[in-house]
Design a protein around this motif. Structure first.
Motif, PDB file in Angstrom:
ATOM      1  N   ALA A  10       0.834  -1.206   0.000  1.00 14.52           N
ATOM      2  CA  ALA A  10       0.000   0.000   0.000  1.00 14.52           C
ATOM      3  C   ALA A  10       0.869   1.257   0.000  1.00 14.52           C
ATOM      4  O   ALA A  10       0.583   2.226  -0.720  1.00 14.52           O
ATOM      5  CB  ALA A  10      -0.921  -0.018   1.220  1.00 14.52           C
ATOM      6  N   LYS A  11       1.967   1.230   0.780  1.00 14.55           N
ATOM      7  CA  LYS A  11       2.866   2.384   0.866  1.00 14.55           C
ATOM      8  C   LYS A  11       3.567   2.637  -0.458  1.00 14.55           C
ATOM      9  O   LYS A  11       3.636   3.783  -0.934  1.00 14.55           O
ATOM     10  CB  LYS A  11       3.894   2.132   1.974  1.00 14.55           C
ATOM     11  N   VAL A  12       4.090   1.572  -1.079  1.00 14.27           N
ATOM     12  CA  VAL A  12       4.793   1.709  -2.361  1.00 14.27           C
ATOM     13  C   VAL A  12       3.835   2.176  -3.452  1.00 14.27           C
ATOM     14  O   VAL A  12       4.186   3.008  -4.300  1.00 14.27           O
ATOM     15  CB  VAL A  12       5.450   0.368  -2.762  1.00 14.27           C
ATOM     16  N   TYR A  23      -8.212  -5.490  -3.602  1.00 13.00           N
ATOM     17  CA  TYR A  23      -7.560  -6.070  -4.785  1.00 13.00           C
ATOM     18  C   TYR A  23      -7.397  -7.581  -4.626  1.00 13.00           C
ATOM     19  O   TYR A  23      -7.737  -8.358  -5.514  1.00 13.00           O
ATOM     20  CB  TYR A  23      -6.194  -5.409  -5.000  1.00 13.00           C
ATOM     21  N   PHE A  24      -6.896  -8.005  -3.475  1.00 12.82           N
ATOM     22  CA  PHE A  24      -6.650  -9.437  -3.251  1.00 12.82           C
ATOM     23  C   PHE A  24      -7.940 -10.227  -3.040  1.00 12.82           C
ATOM     24  O   PHE A  24      -7.980 -11.427  -3.289  1.00 12.82           O
ATOM     25  CB  PHE A  24      -5.709  -9.642  -2.055  1.00 12.82           C
ATOM     26  N   ILE A  37      -0.778  -1.991  -8.459  1.00 10.55           N
ATOM     27  CA  ILE A  37      -0.603  -2.994  -7.395  1.00 10.55           C
ATOM     28  C   ILE A  37      -0.073  -4.295  -7.980  1.00 10.55           C
ATOM     29  O   ILE A  37       0.831  -4.932  -7.416  1.00 10.55           O
ATOM     30  CB  ILE A  37      -1.936  -3.232  -6.652  1.00 10.55           C
ATOM     31  N   GLU A  38      -0.635  -4.694  -9.122  1.00 11.38           N
ATOM     32  CA  GLU A  38      -0.216  -5.945  -9.768  1.00 11.38           C
ATOM     33  C   GLU A  38       1.266  -5.906 -10.117  1.00 11.38           C
ATOM     34  O   GLU A  38       1.987  -6.902  -9.945  1.00 11.38           O
ATOM     35  CB  GLU A  38      -1.048  -6.148 -11.037  1.00 11.38           C
ATOM     36  N   LYS A  39       1.750  -4.768 -10.593  1.00  7.98           N
ATOM     37  CA  LYS A  39       3.167  -4.614 -10.950  1.00  7.98           C
ATOM     38  C   LYS A  39       4.054  -4.774  -9.722  1.00  7.98           C
ATOM     39  O   LYS A  39       5.093  -5.448  -9.765  1.00  7.98           O
ATOM     40  CB  LYS A  39       3.378  -3.244 -11.586  1.00  7.98           C
ATOM     41  N   ILE A  40       3.629  -4.178  -8.599  1.00  6.21           N
ATOM     42  CA  ILE A  40       4.407  -4.269  -7.357  1.00  6.21           C
ATOM     43  C   ILE A  40       4.421  -5.705  -6.836  1.00  6.21           C
ATOM     44  O   ILE A  40       5.454  -6.212  -6.392  1.00  6.21           O
ATOM     45  CB  ILE A  40       3.826  -3.306  -6.295  1.00  6.21           C
TER      46      ILE A  40
END
Length: 326
Positions: A10-12, A23-24, A37-40
């Motif tokens: 969440a922070k990134v 998302y999950f 989020i998917e990329k991270i």
């Protein structure tokens, strides 16, 4: 290296932890945020602690499927599509095969409830008082497939209209000496409703009923015995394509030609029916659509949304090469 947490993601990503959680869990997240989020997740090879998250949310994200057999074309097609549909919505499935044992069906529903599944889909061969009792007391939503359940939710084939279509077709082709190879009335959908549709479609023709089960093996034995003591019919209407395959083998073994000597029809629309020689005239039930529909309904029930009590799956008539006009 410190293991990544949901808070770190969440922070990134520059979003809230609640957004990452949605998302999950398959909830709504804007497409731009979803991609970020998917990329991270891929970059850090993050795997969420599903068990802990599920326990916290009081959900397991699993659906139990109870089926009578793993070898049936119809059952396998429906289960495969249920499984694929639920996977897309972040649900796993637990499949239990009961081998047509009704008592095992009841035990399996109890077992799945103890495993804390979020929902159960039952591919039922019949609905007994025991089924009704456990369904009425279950804290877990249940969808019945293939058999109509008037006190609950079911996804069923349009068996009566499908039967009527085949009966009417055989009648319109001039057949008067007809055998109907079907299953017992214990299976209401196939043994009662589909059979009644066939009989009504045949109008004033009264077929001889040859009782078998869903296997080609028993059908072969039954038809061989029948032909020893009866004149050969001009048409055999079979309750399933598998039964039709058994009948076609017997007829060929007796030196009878299809459709020149005997016409044969089935129900199911299996892929193998199209490559047989001659190609089988049959009813194609839409098993993939039925599986996806059941998957959507059980998800709606889990989320406590209103659903239809009974969903009817339609069919397609396939005119093959196994019926002649007389």
């Amino acid at each position: 290296m410190k293991k990544m947490t949901m808070a770190d993601i969440a922070k990134v990503a520059g979003v809230s932890k609640t957004t990452v959680s949605r998302y999950f869990n398959g909830g709504y997240v804007k497409e731009e945020t979803r991609q970020k989020i998917e990329k991270i997740v891929k970059e850090y090879d993050y795997e969420p602690n599903v068990l802990a998250a599920n326990l916290k949310a009081n959900k397991t994200h699993t659906v139990g499927i109870v089926c009578p057999t793993l070898t049936s074309y119809a059952s396998s097609r429906m289960m495969m599509n249920i499984d694929q549909f639920l996977k897309k919505h972040h649900y796993a499935t637990i499949i239990i095969n009961t081998n047509h044992d009704e008592l095992d069906e009841i035990k399996s529903i109890t077992k799945l409830t103890q495993l804390r599944v979020d929902g159960i889909i039952l591919l039922a061969t019949s609905i007994t008082m025991a089924h009704r009792d456990i369904a009425s007391k279950s804290s877990v939503p249940i969808v019945f497939m293939a058999q109509a359940y008037d006190d609950g939710v079911s996804v069923i084939n349009n068996d009566y209209e499908a039967g009527y279509k085949i009966g009417e077709y055989i009648y319109s082709n001039g057949h008067k000496n007809v055998v109907y190879a079907g299953v017992s009335r214990k299976d209401v959908a196939v043994g009662v409703i589909r059979r009644q549709g066939v009989y009504d479609g045949l109008q004033n023709v009264h077929p001889h009923f040859l009782e078998t089960d869903f296997s080609a093996e028993k059908t072969i034995d039954k038809l061989n015995d029948y032909l020893k003591n009866h004149t050969c019919p001009t048409a055999i209407i079979c309750a399933t394509d598998t039964i039709a395959m058994g009948c076609m083998k017997v007829l060929k073994d007796h030196g009878l030609r299809i459709p020149e000597d005997v016409s044969v029809t089935g129900f199911g629309g299996y892929w193998t029916s199209t490559v047989m020689s001659p190609a089988l005239t049959t009813i194609k039930f839409h098993y993939a659509h039925a599986g996806q529909t059941a998957g959507q309904i059980i998800l709606d029930m889990i989320e406590e949304k209103e659903v239809e009590r009974a969903t009817l799956i339609d069919f397609t008539f396939i005119e093959g090469e196994s019926v002649r006009s007389i």
